[in-house]
Design an enzyme around this catalytic site. Structure first.
Site, PDB file in Angstrom:
ATOM      1  N   HIS A   1       0.817  -1.223   0.000  1.00  0.00           N
ATOM      2  CA  HIS A   1       0.000   0.000   0.000  1.00  0.00           C
ATOM      3  C   HIS A   1       0.851   1.274   0.000  1.00  0.00           C
ATOM      4  O   HIS A   1       0.301   2.380  -0.078  1.00  0.00           O
ATOM      5  CB  HIS A   1      -0.947   0.014   1.201  1.00  0.00           C
ATOM      6  CG  HIS A   1      -0.253   0.355   2.485  1.00  0.00           C
ATOM      7  ND1 HIS A   1       0.570  -0.542   3.145  1.00  0.00           N
ATOM      8  CD2 HIS A   1      -0.228   1.506   3.198  1.00  0.00           C
ATOM      9  CE1 HIS A   1       1.054   0.049   4.222  1.00  0.00           C
ATOM     10  NE2 HIS A   1       0.591   1.290   4.277  1.00  0.00           N
TER      11      HIS A   1
ATOM     12  N   HIS B   1       2.029   6.965  -0.377  1.00  0.00           N
ATOM     13  CA  HIS B   1       1.139   6.148   0.456  1.00  0.00           C
ATOM     14  C   HIS B   1      -0.214   6.058  -0.253  1.00  0.00           C
ATOM     15  O   HIS B   1      -0.963   7.030  -0.305  1.00  0.00           O
ATOM     16  CB  HIS B   1       0.978   6.775   1.840  1.00  0.00           C
ATOM     17  CG  HIS B   1       0.297   5.884   2.815  1.00  0.00           C
ATOM     18  ND1 HIS B   1      -1.061   5.696   2.819  1.00  0.00           N
ATOM     19  CD2 HIS B   1       0.799   5.110   3.801  1.00  0.00           C
ATOM     20  CE1 HIS B   1      -1.377   4.849   3.782  1.00  0.00           C
ATOM     21  NE2 HIS B   1      -0.259   4.468   4.391  1.00  0.00           N
TER      22      HIS B   1
END
Length: 168
Positions: A73, A88
């Site tokens: 992620h 992110h």
């Protein structure tokens, strides 16, 4: 002679600006508007966030993939100039434990701006995560003299400049 003069000027202070491009298609928003206080309050670094509408996340610059989180992620890039970038993907996406994220690139790989790093199953991630707002941060701000985040820009992954900065 001229080349020598240019080197002297560089020695006395590098005025060069550096650019980071969008890692995903979307629209830039102020980091303060990110629905996560760690990013909104710039605890992890400074930069900009992207309200992502794409599904492929690319490198925002030339560098080395310094890390990809186990859950895919988020990823980090170290640039030749020592600056470290964190992308992110989404908010609270770590809770998906990798579901919906496919790693395209490996850690310690040298990449060019625009190289694909992570692909997501957009529908699945949107259904299970809080948001696809994607912070793009410079994490070692102690090296940065000036950072200019472009807010409210429609952006294309690998092309649109979203951050310009100068090093100290």
């Amino acid at each position: 002679m001229l080349k020598g003069m240019i080197n002297i000027f560089n020695f006395f202070g590098n005025k060069q600006s550096f650019n980071l491009v969008s890692p995903v298609k979307g629209k830039t928003i102020d980091l303060s508007d990110t629905p996560d206080e760690v990013f909104a309050e710039r605890m992890a670094g400074d930069g900009v966030a992207i309200d992502a509408i794409g599904d492929t996340f690319v490198s925002p610059c030339d560098g080395i993939i310094s890390m990809i989180f186990r859950t895919n992620h988020a990823f980090g890039i170290k640039l030749e100039n020592g600056v470290e970038i964190l992308v992110h993907i989404g908010i609270d996406t770590v809770q998906l434990n990798g579901e919906g994220f496919t790693r395209i690139c490996k850690e310690n790989t040298k990449v060019k701006q625009g190289a694909p790093i992570i692909k997501i199953d957009r529908d699945l991630v949107l259904k299970k995560a809080k948001s696809l707002i994607t912070p793009v941060l410079i994490t070692n701000m102690d090296l940065i003299k000036n950072l200019n985040a472009k807010i409210g820009e429609d952006c294309i992954e690998g092309e649109t400049v979203i951050i310009t900065y100068k090093k100290k």
